[in-house]
Design a protein around this motif. Structure first.
Motif, short mmCIF file in Angstrom:
data_model
loop_
_atom_site.label_atom_id
_atom_site.label_comp_id
_atom_site.label_asym_id
_atom_site.label_seq_id
_atom_site.Cartn_x
_atom_site.Cartn_y
_atom_site.Cartn_z
N ASN A 151 38.70 40.97 37.36
CA ASN A 151 39.67 41.63 38.24
C ASN A 151 40.65 40.63 38.82
OD1 ASN A 151 38.57 44.23 37.93
ND2 ASN A 151 37.05 43.87 39.54
N ASP A 172 41.80 38.20 43.35
CA ASP A 172 40.84 39.25 42.99
C ASP A 172 41.33 40.58 43.54
OD1 ASP A 172 38.66 40.67 42.18
OD2 ASP A 172 37.24 39.72 43.54
N LYS A 174 40.43 44.24 44.18
CA LYS A 174 39.25 45.11 44.27
C LYS A 174 39.54 46.50 43.72
CE LYS A 174 36.86 41.93 46.42
NZ LYS A 174 35.75 41.21 45.73
N ASP A 175 40.72 47.03 44.04
CA ASP A 175 41.11 48.37 43.62
C ASP A 175 42.33 48.28 42.71
OD1 ASP A 175 41.62 51.04 43.26
OD2 ASP A 175 42.15 51.46 45.36
#
Length: 247
Positions: A151, A172, A174-175
């Motif tokens: 990600n 990174d 997350k969504d």
């Protein structure tokens, strides 16, 4: 000439006999509202007040489309393509044939000359394209760059609360749904780059958030991949892509 009329809540505005604008209570985006205002302003400039249904339809379409094009400069939207064919798995080398590898323990990529059996250290990157409906991208193709099977995305950003120059980091996300639609000045532009290709294979990547700043590498070995201005001749700003199998 039509008289001015503004409705802020549910209601109707009679601009002229035979022409009625109805404002619904349903919420609209700023882009939809702006398109309506643009069309109404154009109506006010029209001297003749007698239209056939077909003429009225053409006036609405022409003015809303024209307004949408003008909005490209104030409310640009980037939409990520959902087609797998528009996601390009690849590895990246700079102009000195150094490969991009992931740095251990830091949010950075390094540019390293790989020899012999070390070629598998080259990091896989998924290049995703974006579209800007109604707008013609003149700086290149908007794209984002993701480390394969992770990600982590390349992002051009500045340290919070400082006036330092932009830097390239791995961030990174997350969504990942938040990257499907990116609006100008919404903070997510840090993940977007304008990709420009010359000579069929020479690529440059310019930050969308920070114009004139390009992904670049040092001429020295094993140094972080970072950003630099276009005029900086001490760094490599051109890259070649080697396609990989879809992962």
């Amino acid at each position: 000439m039509f008289s001015d009329c503004v409705c802020f809540q549910s209601g109707r505005c009679d601009l002229h006999k035979g022409l009625r604008i109805e404002i619904s209570e349903q919420p609209h985006t700023m882009r939809q509202v702006t398109n309506i205002i643009i069309a109404l302003q154009k109506f006010k400039q029209v001297r003749s007040t007698e239209f056939t249904d077909h003429e009225l339809f053409n006036i609405i379409i022409e003015n809303i489309v024209e307004g949408a094009v003008n909005l490209c400069f104030s409310a640009l939207l980037y939409f990520c393509s959902t087609n797998l064919i528009d996601i390009r798995p690849c590895t990246v080398c700079d102009g000195l044939k150094k490969s991009l590898v992931q740095s251990q323990g830091t949010p950075n990529l390094l540019a390293v000359t790989l020899r012999g059996g070390n070629s598998n250290r080259s990091v896989g990157i998924n290049l995703s394209t974006y579209t800007t409906p109604g707008c013609k991208a003149t700086n290149g193709q908007p794209i984002c760059l993701k480390i394969a099977q992770s990600n982590l995305y390349l992002a051009c950003t500045k340290e919070s609360g400082t006036s330092s120059q932009p830097h390239l980091i791995l961030e990174d996300v997350k969504d990942e749904e938040t990257l499907k639609t990116i609006e100008e000045n919404d903070g997510m532009e840090r993940f977007l780059f304008f990709r420009k290709v010359t000579g069929g294979s020479i690529n440059t990547f310019e930050s969308v958030k920070y114009p004139h700043w390009f992904i670049s590498t040092s001429k020295n070995e094993s140094m972080p991949v970072d950003m630099c201005v276009e005029e900086d001749t001490s760094r490599q700003k051109v890259f070649t892509l080697q396609d990989q199998k879809v992962i």
